[in-house]
Every structure is written in structure tokens, then in C-alpha cells.
Design a protein around this motif. Structure first.
Motif, PDB file in Angstrom:
ATOM      1  N   ARG A 188       3.279   5.782  -5.764  1.00 51.20           N
ATOM      2  CA  ARG A 188       2.882   5.869  -7.176  1.00 51.20           C
ATOM      3  C   ARG A 188       1.837   6.974  -7.365  1.00 51.20           C
ATOM      4  NH1 ARG A 188      -1.423   3.884  -9.982  1.00 51.20           N
ATOM      5  NH2 ARG A 188      -1.137   3.433 -12.212  1.00 51.20           N
ATOM      6  N   MET A 189       0.854   7.039  -6.467  1.00 50.62           N
ATOM      7  CA  MET A 189      -0.206   8.050  -6.550  1.00 50.62           C
ATOM      8  C   MET A 189       0.385   9.462  -6.493  1.00 50.62           C
ATOM      9  SD  MET A 189      -3.418   8.593  -3.915  1.00 50.62           S
ATOM     10  CE  MET A 189      -2.426   9.276  -2.566  1.00 50.62           C
ATOM     11  N   ARG A 235     -14.470   7.009  -6.885  1.00 50.40           N
ATOM     12  CA  ARG A 235     -13.600   6.845  -8.068  1.00 50.40           C
ATOM     13  C   ARG A 235     -12.176   6.574  -7.594  1.00 50.40           C
ATOM     14  NH1 ARG A 235     -11.264  11.607  -9.431  1.00 50.40           N
ATOM     15  NH2 ARG A 235     -11.949  13.492  -8.392  1.00 50.40           N
ATOM     16  N   LEU A 236     -12.055   5.487  -6.895  1.00 49.71           N
ATOM     17  CA  LEU A 236     -10.781   5.100  -6.288  1.00 49.71           C
ATOM     18  C   LEU A 236      -9.663   4.982  -7.328  1.00 49.71           C
ATOM     19  CD1 LEU A 236      -9.136   4.052  -3.826  1.00 49.71           C
ATOM     20  CD2 LEU A 236      -9.923   1.765  -4.424  1.00 49.71           C
ATOM     21  N   ASP A 237      -9.957   4.352  -8.463  1.00 48.58           N
ATOM     22  CA  ASP A 237      -8.911   4.126  -9.470  1.00 48.58           C
ATOM     23  C   ASP A 237      -8.311   5.450  -9.948  1.00 48.58           C
ATOM     24  OD1 ASP A 237      -9.278   1.431  -9.274  1.00 48.58           O
ATOM     25  OD2 ASP A 237     -10.465   1.223 -11.111  1.00 48.58           O
ATOM     26  N   ALA A 238      -9.181   6.447 -10.198  1.00 52.19           N
ATOM     27  CA  ALA A 238      -8.699   7.750 -10.685  1.00 52.19           C
ATOM     28  C   ALA A 238      -7.818   8.421  -9.639  1.00 52.19           C
ATOM     29  CB  ALA A 238      -9.873   8.650 -11.044  1.00 52.19           C
ATOM     30  N   VAL A 239      -8.226   8.340  -8.365  1.00 54.56           N
ATOM     31  CA  VAL A 239      -7.447   8.941  -7.281  1.00 54.56           C
ATOM     32  C   VAL A 239      -6.071   8.282  -7.188  1.00 54.56           C
ATOM     33  CG1 VAL A 239      -7.286   9.218  -4.769  1.00 54.56           C
ATOM     34  CG2 VAL A 239      -9.438   9.736  -5.950  1.00 54.56           C
ATOM     35  N   LEU A 240      -6.037   6.959  -7.239  1.00 56.01           N
ATOM     36  CA  LEU A 240      -4.766   6.238  -7.149  1.00 56.01           C
ATOM     37  C   LEU A 240      -3.889   6.478  -8.373  1.00 56.01           C
ATOM     38  CD1 LEU A 240      -6.028   2.892  -5.594  1.00 56.01           C
ATOM     39  CD2 LEU A 240      -4.578   4.595  -4.477  1.00 56.01           C
ATOM     40  N   ASP A 241      -4.498   6.940  -9.467  1.00 56.69           N
ATOM     41  CA  ASP A 241      -3.721   7.312 -10.656  1.00 56.69           C
ATOM     42  C   ASP A 241      -3.308   8.783 -10.628  1.00 56.69           C
ATOM     43  OD1 ASP A 241      -3.685   4.802 -11.760  1.00 56.69           O
ATOM     44  OD2 ASP A 241      -5.410   5.124 -13.076  1.00 56.69           O
ATOM     45  N   GLY A 242      -3.445   9.414  -9.455  1.00 55.94           N
ATOM     46  CA  GLY A 242      -2.933  10.771  -9.281  1.00 55.94           C
ATOM     47  C   GLY A 242      -3.939  11.884  -9.469  1.00 55.94           C
ATOM     48  N   PHE A 283       0.840  -1.206   0.000  1.00 56.31           N
ATOM     49  CA  PHE A 283       0.000   0.000   0.000  1.00 56.31           C
ATOM     50  C   PHE A 283       0.875   1.257   0.000  1.00 56.31           C
ATOM     51  CE2 PHE A 283      -2.543   3.076   2.719  1.00 56.31           C
ATOM     52  CZ  PHE A 283      -3.283   3.561   1.650  1.00 56.31           C
ATOM     53  N   ALA A 284       1.983   1.217   0.756  1.00 58.77           N
ATOM     54  CA  ALA A 284       2.912   2.353   0.764  1.00 58.77           C
ATOM     55  C   ALA A 284       3.431   2.604  -0.655  1.00 58.77           C
ATOM     56  CB  ALA A 284       4.073   2.085   1.726  1.00 58.77           C
ATOM     57  N   HIS A 285       3.681   1.517  -1.390  1.00 58.44           N
ATOM     58  CA  HIS A 285       4.122   1.660  -2.787  1.00 58.44           C
ATOM     59  C   HIS A 285       3.012   2.304  -3.634  1.00 58.44           C
ATOM     60  CE1 HIS A 285       4.985   0.490  -6.963  1.00 58.44           C
ATOM     61  NE2 HIS A 285       6.255   0.532  -6.592  1.00 58.44           N
ATOM     62  N   SER A 286       1.758   1.915  -3.376  1.00 57.19           N
ATOM     63  CA  SER A 286       0.628   2.507  -4.105  1.00 57.19           C
ATOM     64  C   SER A 286       0.533   4.006  -3.839  1.00 57.19           C
ATOM     65  CB  SER A 286      -0.687   1.823  -3.699  1.00 57.19           C
ATOM     66  OG  SER A 286      -0.677   0.459  -4.043  1.00 57.19           O
TER      67      SER A 286
END
Length: 356
Positions: free
Chosen positions: A131-132, A325-332, A125-128
């Protein structure tokens, strides 16, 4: 507020006069200082002048309402109402512009992420999160440089420090400090149970050398051989650096570069920033009467956000904001959350300022 605005406009006029003098530029430092001050005052002066014009328009429309009849009177009434609404908007804008500026807002930042409760899942998760933040920095056209990292064999991150460089970087990252929690089914979980794990984030404004004076005699510098997980390059020379600041007990390590000189520079940058943060915290305690924002204190023990994978949602607990919209948030795609946090912080400062 009007008295303050009049003083700001007067100072702005003085700056315009000073900057019009050709001989000023013989002293580049003074010229740069005055240009910076003028730039900071420009939005306030422009808003104040717009407020005065709108106030005049409203008064003129009100006066005509009493002297005109029929359709003309209705037009004046509409103009009066429009000016009144605009005046309220400008007053709010001016109040925000007059709020004390965070002196660190324009600085670069050093971000530290550490995997917390949850073992390997927390490290992943720290890596995620790294990346974010890297993708968000790319969206804002900031640059990211890893200062030190400690990775796991499965691609997770036990801890990482990285620098984000760009105008206003601290203003966009400062509310990220705290505990970030994730709820998801780990890939290693055969029964499909949802696990909760966490990572902590610290965001520190980068300190310049002039802001933090470090006595070389206060430093204990040790060198050692660096190594990494999973077949990474292992140095045969002692290029890794550990610096201990003896008066505070702070310890900083850096082993990412093969050059001892580069590792030392990076370690000093992190140490300087941490000492600056300690100084700022001491100042905050001294200013006990000064209220702090309720959005978040920046304490890493404070739970700030939850990322729920099964439901595809992100919740920021400080302001009660939930986005599906979790995916969009994790994509920055963090602007909606960060803008909401900034707005809440400003609203709190306006409220406490009014009370005081």
C-alpha cells in the motif's frame, strides 16, 4: 576535471552542429540517439559555463579590490566572497553531474514483497508495504500493475510482484531492497505485547527483450488451475502458468489473470527481469575493483528500515535517519527518506572517487 569538462563542451558543440543539419532527421534512430546524448550533456555544460562566468566575476572583483578604496573596495570584497561561495557550489554540482550514471535509473521496476518472520502479522505488514509503495507511486504519477500475488484469508500478502512504470522509477525505488522490520501490537494480541516481524523487498530494473535473449528450448511451461483464499474466483480452466528456466533453475508463477495468455506474458516479464538481475550481479562480481555504494547492497538479508508503531517512528539504519511521522510515510510520503538515501549514495561515490 577541467580537461574532462572541456571535452564534454566540445562534444556538446559537435552535437549542436549535427542536430542543425536537416538531413539528419532522415535517420530517426540516429537523430533520437544524438538528441538523447545532448539532453544528458546539457546540465553539465550549463553548470560548466556558469562556473567559468563565476570564475571571471571573482577574478574581476579581486583585481578591483586592489585598485579601489573605501566603500567601493568593500563592495568588491563582498562580490568576491559571493562569487567564491558560488564557485564552490558549482564545483560540487559539477562533481555530482560527472558521477557515472546508473544505466537502469530511467527504467520501470518490478518490486517483489514477501512476508518474512512473523506469520500472519508479517503478511499484514507486507500488505502495508505494498500500500505504501502504491501510494508513493501515485504521488510520483507512476502507474502500478500487479503481476502476481498470493494473499492470506485475513487480507495479508504472503508474496506479491508488481510493476511500477514511469520515468526514473528505478532511481526512486532502488534503495528499497532489503529486510523491512515492523514493531507493533497485532490486533490478535490480547495482552498488548509488541511483536516484531519482517518482510523482504526486492527491486529489479525491468529488462527489455533486447537485453535478455531467452531460448524457448530452455523453458519448461506448465499450466494449472488457479485459486485464491477467502472465496476468491477459482478458475475451472488451467489458466495459471508456471515457467521454469532450466539452465538456472529459476521458477516463475503467475495466476492473477483469467487468461492463460496474459499470465504467460506476465510470467515471462518477471523471468526476463530476474535473468537480467542475475547477469548484472555476475558483472558486479567481475568488476571486483569497482567499489559499490555503502548505502546498501540491495541484499534482501540486509535490514534496511524499522517501522515502530508505538513510537510513531521510522528509522533507516543505513544512514541513521529517524522520522517521527510513521503515518505519513505509510501513506506514501517517502521522498524525504529516498532523497536522503540518494544524497548519501552520491556522497559515498564522491568520497571513493576522490580516494581512487
Amino acid at each position: 576535471m577541467l580537461e574532462k569538462l572541456e571535452l564534454v563542451e566540445k562534444r556538446f558543440g559537435e552535437l549542436e552542429e549535427a542536430l542543425a543539419q536537416g538531413d539528419l532527421y532522415a535517420d530517426p534512430e540516429k537523430a533520437a540517439r544524438l538528441l538523447k546524448e545532448q539532453k544528458e550533456l546539457t546540465p553539465v555544460v550549463e553548470a560548466y559555463r556558469a562556473w567559468r562566468r563565476t570564475q571571471k566575476d571573482m577574478e574581476d572583483a579581486q583585481e578591483l579590490m586592489h585598485s579601489e578604496e573605501g566603500e567601493m573596495r568593500e563592495l568588491c570584497q563582498a562580490e568576491f566572497e559571493e562569487s567564491k561561495d558560488r564557485l564552490e557550489e558549482l564545483e560540487q554540482q559539477i562533481r555530482l553531474l560527472l558521477l557515472p550514471k546508473d544505466e537502469n535509473d530511467d527504467k520501470n521496476v518490478i518490486v517483489e514483497i514477501r512476508g518474512g518472520v512473523g506469520g500472519e502479522e508479517a503478511a499484514l505488514f507486507a500488505h502495508s508495504l505494498f500500500r505504501m509503495y502504491s501510494m508513493y507511486a501515485e504521488r510520483k504519477r507512476y502507474t502500478v500493475e500487479v503481476l502476481s500475488s498470493n494473499e492470506t484469508e485475513l487480507g495479508g500478502i504472503k508474496e506479491i510482484s508488481f510493476e511500477v512504470r514511469g520515468a526514473g522509477a528505478f532511481s526512486r525505488f532502488k534503495f528499497e531492497s532489503g529486510t523491512h522490520r515492523v514493531q507493533r501490537v497485532p490486533e490478535t494480541e490480547s495482552s498488548g505485547r509488541i511483536h516484531t516481524s519482517a518482510a523482504t523487498v526486492a527491486v529489479l530494473p525491468e529488462a527489455e527483450e533486447v537485453e535478455v535473449q531467452i531460448d524457448p528450448g530452455d523453458l519448461q511451461i506448465d499450466t494449472y488451475r488457479s485459486g485464491g483464499a477467502g472465496g476468491q474466483h477459482v478458475n475451472k480452466t488451467e489458466s495459471a502458468i508456471r515457467i521454469t528456466h532450466l539452465p538456472t533453475g529459476l521458477v516463475v508463477e503467475c495466476q492473477d489473470e483469467r487468461s492463460q495468455h496474459k499470465n504467460r506474458d506476465r510470467a515471462m516479464k518477471i523471468l526476463r527481469t530476474k535473468l537480467y538481475e542475475m547477469q548484472q550481479q555476475a558483472l558486479d562480481k567481475e568488476r571486483a575493483s569497482e567499489r559499490r555504494s555503502q548505502v546498501g547492497s540491495g541484499d534482501r538479508s540486509e535490514r534496511v528500515r524499522t517501522y515502530n508503531y508505538p513510537q510513531g517512528r521510522v528509522t533507516d539504519h543505513r544512514i541513521g535517519l529517524t522520522l517521527h511521522r510513521l503515518d505519513a510515510v505509510l501513506d506514501g510520503d517517502l521522498d524525504e527518506i529516498i532523497d536522503a538515501l540518494i544524497a548519501a549514495d552520491q556522497a559515498e561515490k564522491l568520497r571513493t572517487g576522490t580516494e581512487e
